[in-house]
Scaffold this motif. Structure first.
Motif: not given
Ligand code: 4NP
Length: 153
Positions: A17-22, A56-57, A137-138
């Motif tokens: 989901p973080l990869a999708e969002a970024a 949160a991140v 995230w990074a």
């Protein structure tokens, strides 16, 4: 044809989901017309929102991912998506094992798109400290930028 990108991890509640969002953000910023989604190879978290630490991140970087819901990789993904990126090696193997024989989608390891990170995995932050989500995230942000560059050519 419009590229369609699927990011895949184990639970679909932390890394993908973080990869999708970024990537969605980076593609929007670049004016790139691309479809984006994420999924998990496992089914334990199907229907769940992203892990609160992932939420949160993302929010710290201005993105609300609370509305996402985990789903499992399905057969249709191999025809709907032009590119399927696994966040680590185990999930790459799991996707390759499920891919149909005549699969047109390009399947690969996400960090292979980042110069100097070829063959590396996005570390699984699930069982670690909250700070692991900053690392995630990074890493997915670096990959998102590299993907946007690739699809903008
Ligand atoms: P993800 O993280 O694959 O990045 O969403 C995990 C989520 C859940 C589990 C492991 C990793 N789990 O063991 O339930």
């Amino acid at each position: 044809m419009q590229p369609a990108i699927l990011f895949v991890c184990l639970g679909n509640i932390c890394r993908s989901p973080l990869a999708e969002a970024a990537f969605r953000r980076a593609a929007q910023d670049a004016g790139l017309d691309v479809a984006v989604d994420s999924a998990g190879t496992g089914d334990w978290h199907v229907g769940h929102p992203p892990d609160r630490r992932a939420q949160a991140v993302a929010l710290r970087y201005g993105i609300d991912i609370s509305g996402l819901r985990a789903r499992q990789v399905e057969a249709a993904d191999f025809t709907r998506f032009s590119h399927i990126f696994a966040l680590d090696h185990d999930n790459l193997l799991a996707i390759e094992a499920r891919a149909p024989a005549l699969c047109k989608a390009e399947i690969g390891l996400l960090l292979d798109v980042v110069p100097g990170r070829m063959g590396q995995a996005v570390a699984d932050p699930y069982y670690g400290a909250d700070s692991g989500f900053e690392t995630t995230w990074a890493e997915v942000s670096e990959a998102a930028a590299a993907l946007v560059a690739r699809f903008s050519r």
